[in-house]
Write an enzyme that holds these catalytic residues in place. Structure first.
Site, PDB file in Angstrom:
ATOM      1  N   ARG A  96      10.922  -0.078   2.854  1.00  0.00           N
ATOM      2  CA  ARG A  96      11.337   1.137   2.142  1.00  0.00           C
ATOM      3  C   ARG A  96      12.217   2.013   3.028  1.00  0.00           C
ATOM      4  NH1 ARG A  96       7.574   2.339  -1.827  1.00  0.00           N
ATOM      5  NH2 ARG A  96       5.955   1.696  -0.370  1.00  0.00           N
ATOM      6  N   TYR A  97      11.865   2.096   4.301  1.00  0.00           N
ATOM      7  CA  TYR A  97      12.606   2.896   5.280  1.00  0.00           C
ATOM      8  C   TYR A  97      13.249   1.937   6.276  1.00  0.00           C
ATOM      9  CZ  TYR A  97       9.248   6.431   3.657  1.00  0.00           C
ATOM     10  OH  TYR A  97       8.481   7.272   2.895  1.00  0.00           O
ATOM     11  N   ARG A 100      11.011   0.546   9.551  1.00  0.00           N
ATOM     12  CA  ARG A 100       9.643   0.042   9.470  1.00  0.00           C
ATOM     13  C   ARG A 100       9.418  -0.742   8.188  1.00  0.00           C
ATOM     14  NH1 ARG A 100      10.380   5.370   9.052  1.00  0.00           N
ATOM     15  NH2 ARG A 100       9.284   6.658   7.516  1.00  0.00           N
ATOM     16  N   CYS A 109     -10.649  -6.136   0.640  1.00  0.00           N
ATOM     17  CA  CYS A 109     -11.121  -4.999   1.442  1.00  0.00           C
ATOM     18  C   CYS A 109     -12.635  -5.109   1.582  1.00  0.00           C
ATOM     19  CB  CYS A 109     -10.797  -3.686   0.739  1.00  0.00           C
ATOM     20  SG  CYS A 109      -9.055  -3.488   0.354  1.00  0.00           S
ATOM     21  N   CYS A 113     -12.085   1.217  -3.225  1.00  0.00           N
ATOM     22  CA  CYS A 113     -12.075   2.648  -3.515  1.00  0.00           C
ATOM     23  C   CYS A 113     -11.665   2.826  -4.976  1.00  0.00           C
ATOM     24  CB  CYS A 113     -11.084   3.351  -2.597  1.00  0.00           C
ATOM     25  SG  CYS A 113     -11.302   2.874  -0.858  1.00  0.00           S
ATOM     26  N   CYS A 116      -7.960   3.631  -5.593  1.00  0.00           N
ATOM     27  CA  CYS A 116      -7.000   2.845  -4.809  1.00  0.00           C
ATOM     28  C   CYS A 116      -5.629   2.772  -5.479  1.00  0.00           C
ATOM     29  CB  CYS A 116      -7.530   1.433  -4.619  1.00  0.00           C
ATOM     30  SG  CYS A 116      -6.360   0.364  -3.751  1.00  0.00           S
ATOM     31  N   ARG A 118      -3.445   0.595  -4.812  1.00  0.00           N
ATOM     32  CA  ARG A 118      -3.082  -0.817  -5.033  1.00  0.00           C
ATOM     33  C   ARG A 118      -4.185  -1.532  -5.800  1.00  0.00           C
ATOM     34  NH1 ARG A 118      -0.850  -1.012   0.669  1.00  0.00           N
ATOM     35  NH2 ARG A 118       1.291  -0.313   0.377  1.00  0.00           N
ATOM     36  N   ASP A 279      -2.383   9.194  -5.802  1.00  0.00           N
ATOM     37  CA  ASP A 279      -1.299   8.483  -6.499  1.00  0.00           C
ATOM     38  C   ASP A 279      -1.654   8.257  -7.967  1.00  0.00           C
ATOM     39  OD1 ASP A 279       0.476   8.104  -4.276  1.00  0.00           O
ATOM     40  OD2 ASP A 279      -1.019   6.716  -3.469  1.00  0.00           O
ATOM     41  N   ASP A 316       3.494  10.447  -2.343  1.00  0.00           N
ATOM     42  CA  ASP A 316       4.368   9.287  -2.511  1.00  0.00           C
ATOM     43  C   ASP A 316       5.086   9.445  -3.832  1.00  0.00           C
ATOM     44  OD1 ASP A 316       4.508   6.845  -0.648  1.00  0.00           O
ATOM     45  OD2 ASP A 316       2.440   7.533  -0.446  1.00  0.00           O
ATOM     46  N   LYS A 323       7.650   8.872   0.918  1.00  0.00           N
ATOM     47  CA  LYS A 323       6.752  10.030   1.037  1.00  0.00           C
ATOM     48  C   LYS A 323       7.560  11.314   1.176  1.00  0.00           C
ATOM     49  CE  LYS A 323       2.752   7.943   3.175  1.00  0.00           C
ATOM     50  NZ  LYS A 323       3.258   6.587   2.824  1.00  0.00           N
TER      51      LYS A 323
HETATM   52  S1  SF4 Z   1      -7.598   2.358  -0.728  1.00  0.00           S
HETATM   53 FE1  SF4 Z   1      -7.373   0.327  -1.691  1.00  0.00          FE
HETATM   54  S2  SF4 Z   1      -6.484  -0.974  -0.105  1.00  0.00           S
HETATM   55 FE2  SF4 Z   1      -7.358   0.826   0.924  1.00  0.00          FE
HETATM   56  S3  SF4 Z   1      -9.475   0.234   1.475  1.00  0.00           S
HETATM   57 FE3  SF4 Z   1      -9.580   1.289  -0.501  1.00  0.00          FE
HETATM   58  S4  SF4 Z   1      -9.477  -0.398  -1.987  1.00  0.00           S
HETATM   59 FE4  SF4 Z   1      -8.732  -1.248  -0.062  1.00  0.00          FE
END
Ligand code: SF4
Length: 365
Positions: A96-97, A100, A109, A113, A116, A118, A279, A316, A323
């Site tokens: 994206r940049y 990096r 994971c 979460c 999340c 993603r 997000d 984001d 960002k």
């Molecule tokens: S935010 Fe998403 S990618 Fe990060 S630890 Fe939690 S579930 Fe996994």
């Protein structure tokens, strides 16, 4: 790339297990099964032990125990909320940049979460890791782009890899002359601190590049003694750490909770880095705050803790535009305020102190 140990015997992955352990109500089971059919669920023993089952508003439970509210997708929510796909020249890389890249090695994971960003891409139902040929192609891409100074290992959680595989990857990256920094984003030190073994810490160190570790934690209770010891092992090995947190409604959206979290990071030698605005991931509206509230909290934080404890509040931009720091802004042009313009014709700026009082700052003579 198959050295991922998904099996932590006691990790709870099914809604029925959450009910059996008193972490969710039996009445919610049917809805939670619908959620789990779409979004991965995992609650490690370390995280389960932090949940207070008697508190319906427990900030740990809100982060990890699924909720029927996730079944509701709001307008504007998007399966790829930060636009990774738009900047992915080869599988596993987001560029994206200029200087990096993100290198998404694994799609699993230790915990999942509920907010999340993603969530449509991570979980055991998705590909667990980048296939060998794609991994080589991603390395070739980084080799061919001499402007890439920093590689950010993310996913998924790169510390779900075995120490041996992680060491191989670190060596592959450090062998590329222009890659000077390898940053690892992880939740493992809080979610499953036992994974931070001596071998894992050794794998993080590599000749030829500097490693940084960014810890994701959102509430001070996540920084248990075991989590703090895991972070200390990393830092004592000479690896600097920064934090990243997500501003979450009902978890950390008040000044006292944010203050306690940021102080704890600094006490652990972890520099607060980012406070992310939530997000627009599908089914996460109940966990988001408003930007105005986030700015109000950042103002309050400035009055309560030193600069060492201040994260940058960032958003984001949907669509993959990167960002943006989202304030609050303490400086404005005084001449946009007619009264001040009349009284102080030569004054150009007004600046707000941590108490909210406004001061005039003269222009450069
Ligand atoms: S935010 Fe998403 S990618 Fe990060 S630890 Fe939690 S579930 Fe996994």
């Amino acid at each position: 790339m198959s050295k991922i140990n998904l099996k932590s015997a006691a990790t709870l992955r099914e809604p029925a297990e959450l009910v059996a352990h008193g972490l969710a109500s039996a009445a919610a089971l049917r809805d939670l099964e619908k959620v789990a059919a779409h979004y991965a669920v995992a609650v490690t023993p370390d995280i389960a032990a932090l949940v207070d089952p008697n508190d319906p508003d427990d900030p740990i439970a809100r982060q990890f125990i699924p909720s029927a509210e996730e079944l509701v997708t709001q307008p504007g929510e998007n399966p790829d909320p930060i636009g990774d796909h738009a900047h992915s020249p080869v599988a596993g890389i987001v560029h994206r940049y200029p200087d990096r890249v993100l290198f998404k090695l694994v799609h699993v994971c230790a915990v999942y979460c509920r907010f999340c960003f993603r969530r449509e891409m991570v979980g055991p139902g998705k590909a667990t890791s980048l296939p060998h040929a794609a991994y080589q192609a991603a390395l070739d891409y980084i080799r061919a782009h001499s402007e890439v100074w920093e590689v950010i290992l993310t996913g998924g959680d790169p510390l779900m890899l075995s120490p041996r595989r992680l060491a191989e990857i670190m060596a592959d990256l450090a062998a590329i002359d222009h890659v000077r920094i390898i940053r690892i984003h992880t939740r493992v030190p809080v979610a499953d601190p036992a994974r931070i073994s001596r071998e894992m810490v050794a794998a993080l160190r590599v000749k030829g590049a500097t490693t940084w570790v960014a810890l994701h934690a959102n509430h001070v209770r996540e920084l248990t003694d075991k989590a703090r010891a895991a972070c200390a092992d990393i830092i004592d090995a000479g690896i600097p750490m920064v934090s990243q947190s997500v501003l979450l409604r009902g978890v950390n959206d008040n000044a006292a909770t944010l203050e306690a979290l940021m102080r704890a990071f600094v006490e652990c030698r972890i520099k607060p880095y980012y406070l992310h605005h939530g997000d627009l991931a599908p089914g996460t509206a109940h966990l988001r705050t408003t930007l105005a509230h986030g700015q109000e909290l950042m103002r309050a934080l400035r009055g309560r803790v030193s600069g060492l404890c201040q994260p940058g509040y960032v958003l984001d931009i949907p669509g993959g535009h990167g960002k943006a720091p989202v304030g609050p802004n303490y400086l404005s042009q005084a001449n946009s305020f007619s009264e001040e313009r009349e009284q102080h014709a030569e004054t150009r700026y007004r600046v707000v102190d941590y108490c909210g009082d406004v001061h005039l700052y003269p222009p450069k003579p």
